[in-house]
Scaffold this active site. Structure first.
Site: not given
Ligand code: 4NP
Length: 159
Positions: A127, A15-17, A13, A10
């Site tokens: 997201d 939240c989702r992955s 790294n 993702c």
């Molecule tokens: P992820 O979520 O891609 O599912 O880990 C996010 C975590 C952080 C950010 C965006 C999405 N950020 O902009 O910092």
């Protein structure tokens, strides 16, 4: 018995992955493929490298029995294409980044995770970072379904 490397990707790294990594590992535990699987996750962004998953992702996952506490964020590298057979992106943006960084001849290892889920081809795991708690539950719903579909597909390909 050859190894099957699966990397979930993702943006952050956190939240989702990492949720995908833990959900897939848990749901694969009862599969005959379990002993052959090497499962990891990474982000296309660098901002959260070394950090544990977002507390909201950790709490939502733990309520369903998935423990994310030992995971730490890392950034995906071109070498991941050699180390993993499958790189599953959570959305089109991250898939595009993977395709740009793939070593020559390796781009086909990257795919959109929800393409494994009937009726969901082309869809993204949304997201949840800037949203509320419901977003994290939705991510878990999608990742549980996708993990089961992915296991079936891997069993067909490698069983
Ligand atoms: P992820 O979520 O891609 O599912 O880990 C996010 C975590 C952080 C950010 C965006 C999405 N950020 O902009 O910092």
């Amino acid at each position: 018995m050859s190894e099957i490397g699966v990397l979930f990707v993702c943006l952050g790294n956190i939240c989702r992955s990492p949720t995908a990594e833990a959900v897939f590992r848990a749901r694969a535990a009862a599969s005959p493929l379990a002993r052959r699987l090497r499962v990891d996750s990474a982000g296309t962004g660098h901002w959260h490298v070394g950090k544990p998953p977002d507390p909201r992702a950790r709490d939502a996952a733990l309520r369903r029995g998935y423990d994310l506490s030992s995971l730490r964020a890392r950034q995906v590298t071109a070498d991941d294409f050699r180390r993993f057979d499958y790189l599953w992106a959570m959305d089109q943006d991250n898939l595009a980044v993977l395709q740009r960084m793939a070593p020559v001849g390796y781009a086909a290892r990257a795919g959109l995770l929800l393409d494994v889920l009937p009726g969901r081809a082309g869809d993204s795991v949304p997201d949840p970072y800037y949203g509320g708690e419901a977003g994290f539950e939705h991510v878990l719903d999608l990742l549980e379904s996708a993990s089961d579909a992915l296991l079936e597909r891997l069993a067909e390909a490698h069983g």
